[in-house]
Design a protein around this motif. Structure first.
Motif, PDB file in Angstrom:
ATOM      1  N   CYS A   1      21.855  51.214  -1.168  1.00  0.00           N
ATOM      2  CA  CYS A   1      21.836  51.332  -2.631  1.00  0.00           C
ATOM      3  C   CYS A   1      22.918  50.466  -3.267  1.00  0.00           C
ATOM      4  CB  CYS A   1      22.001  52.792  -3.041  1.00  0.00           C
ATOM      5  SG  CYS A   1      20.568  53.821  -2.612  1.00  0.00           S
ATOM      6  N   GLY A   2      24.059  50.353  -2.606  1.00  0.00           N
ATOM      7  CA  GLY A   2      25.112  49.483  -3.109  1.00  0.00           C
ATOM      8  C   GLY A   2      24.709  48.022  -3.065  1.00  0.00           C
TER       9      GLY A   2
ATOM     10  N   ALA B   1      24.171  45.610  -6.324  1.00  0.00           N
ATOM     11  CA  ALA B   1      24.975  44.388  -6.450  1.00  0.00           C
ATOM     12  C   ALA B   1      24.112  43.163  -6.718  1.00  0.00           C
ATOM     13  CB  ALA B   1      25.797  44.184  -5.180  1.00  0.00           C
ATOM     14  N   MET B   2      22.916  43.144  -6.176  1.00  0.00           N
ATOM     15  CA  MET B   2      22.030  41.988  -6.340  1.00  0.00           C
ATOM     16  C   MET B   2      21.591  41.776  -7.788  1.00  0.00           C
ATOM     17  SD  MET B   2      19.552  42.122  -2.995  1.00  0.00           S
ATOM     18  CE  MET B   2      18.583  40.739  -3.612  1.00  0.00           C
TER      19      MET B   2
ATOM     20  N   ASP C   1      27.669  45.524   0.244  1.00  0.00           N
ATOM     21  CA  ASP C   1      28.036  44.320  -0.493  1.00  0.00           C
ATOM     22  C   ASP C   1      29.501  44.423  -0.880  1.00  0.00           C
ATOM     23  OD1 ASP C   1      28.300  42.685  -3.224  1.00  0.00           O
ATOM     24  OD2 ASP C   1      26.554  41.916  -2.153  1.00  0.00           O
ATOM     25  N   VAL C   2      30.175  43.288  -0.924  1.00  0.00           N
ATOM     26  CA  VAL C   2      31.603  43.271  -1.233  1.00  0.00           C
ATOM     27  C   VAL C   2      31.892  43.815  -2.630  1.00  0.00           C
ATOM     28  CG1 VAL C   2      31.610  40.917  -2.153  1.00  0.00           C
ATOM     29  CG2 VAL C   2      33.690  41.853  -1.073  1.00  0.00           C
ATOM     30  N   LEU C   3      30.923  43.768  -3.531  1.00  0.00           N
ATOM     31  CA  LEU C   3      31.135  44.289  -4.885  1.00  0.00           C
ATOM     32  C   LEU C   3      31.466  45.778  -4.858  1.00  0.00           C
ATOM     33  CD1 LEU C   3      31.158  43.703  -7.916  1.00  0.00           C
ATOM     34  CD2 LEU C   3      28.691  44.096  -7.949  1.00  0.00           C
ATOM     35  N   MET C   4      31.023  46.479  -3.825  1.00  0.00           N
ATOM     36  CA  MET C   4      31.330  47.903  -3.725  1.00  0.00           C
ATOM     37  C   MET C   4      32.827  48.160  -3.630  1.00  0.00           C
ATOM     38  SD  MET C   4      28.235  49.161  -1.213  1.00  0.00           S
ATOM     39  CE  MET C   4      28.520  50.925  -1.471  1.00  0.00           C
ATOM     40  N   THR C   5      33.581  47.178  -3.139  1.00  0.00           N
ATOM     41  CA  THR C   5      35.030  47.333  -3.033  1.00  0.00           C
ATOM     42  C   THR C   5      35.734  47.088  -4.364  1.00  0.00           C
ATOM     43  OG1 THR C   5      35.445  45.011  -2.424  1.00  0.00           O
ATOM     44  CG2 THR C   5      34.911  46.555  -0.639  1.00  0.00           C
TER      45      THR C   5
END
Length: 273
Positions: free
Chosen positions: A238-239, A243-244, A196-200
């Protein structure tokens, strides 16, 4: 020239990923992390959550001695300086003598000559795996890239030819991470689209992934391609799950760590592309 097959990535079999996660949990490998100062705490917590044991032994007087007894070694050049270069070189040399696999994370290579030259020199010392974003992998392979520091301006799919060439030339398994992660040994390529982009938006997820790669390849060299792909798959799953249910970067981190800790091998079997 790459074969047509390697340019057409395939999914990692879920049962394979479940097997390698089981192996990591059974062996609880000791991972020697020569990583950047920004991410040490997060990296240690990720390794503990996944089932490995982290150690940050950085002094040049100890680095070689410790890397020889570790299960795996991470070399991350994020906050590189002359003292780190000496410790890293000593650690890699000792790891090679002892048969300890090591991972190169070429942070911001391509944008800065000092670290780019060092990482290209390290390729001669035969890393077992290399993990970077698209711009870093392209630059390390000698391709034109457009990275900005630790941020990649290149797409991971566009970097696949560079990853394949780098794997073929270095003998390492190469993971290029992004919206989709690609992992190749120069002959076969796996695609892992679970993140997910939130990991960045959280500092250290990529650097921690490189440490997790070191933990998985510490299980033995039976199939490093599968091991590295499993590391990417586990972190991305897991990321994505964290994020969800998170409200942003602040709530993401504890949910991500909990997800790594609670993930069971049999849960991977239910994942599909």
């Amino acid at each position: 020239m790459s074969s047509p097959d390697v340019l057409n990535p395939i999914p990692l079999p879920n049962t394979v990923a479940a097997y390698w996660l089981s192996q990591l949990r059974e062996k609880t490998p000791l991972i020697h992390c020569l990583t950047n100062q920004v991410v040490q705490n997060f990296t240690a917590n990720v390794l503990l959550a996944i089932g490995a044991s982290p150690a940050m032994v950085v002094a040049k007087q100890e680095a070689a001695e410790f890397s020889a007894i570790a299960g795996g070694l991470l070399v991350n050049v994020g906050t590189l300086n002359d003292i780190q270069i000496e410790s890293m070189t000593l650690a890699v040399s000792a790891a090679n003598v002892a048969g300890v696999p090591w991972v190169l994370d070429p942070v911001a290579v391509g944008g800065l000559a000092y670290r780019t030259d060092f990482c290209r020199d390290l390729l001669n010392l035969k890393p077992a795996a290399i993990r970077g974003n698209a711009s870093e992998i392209m630059a390390l392979a000698g391709f034109s890239s457009s990275g900005r520091g630790v941020d990649s301006a290149d797409d991971s799919r566009a970097a696949l030819p560079a990853a394949i060439r780098l794997a073929q030339r270095s003998g390492a398994v190469v993971a290029v991470t992004g919206e989709v992660d690609y992992v190749t040994d120069g002959k076969t390529c796996y695609a892992l689209p679970f993140g997910d982009v939130l990991m960045t938006r959280v500092v250290g997820t990529g650097c921690a992934l490189s440490a997790v790669v070191a933990a998985f390849i510490a299980s033995g060299d039976e199939n490093r391609l599968e091991q590295v792909a499993t590391a990417c798959m586990v972190m991305a799953i897991c990321g994505g799950a964290a994020a969800m249910v998170s409200n942003g970067p602040g709530s993401f981190t504890p949910l991500f760590l909990d997800g790594l800790y609670n993930l069971q091998p049999q849960q991977l079997i239910g994942k599909t592309l």
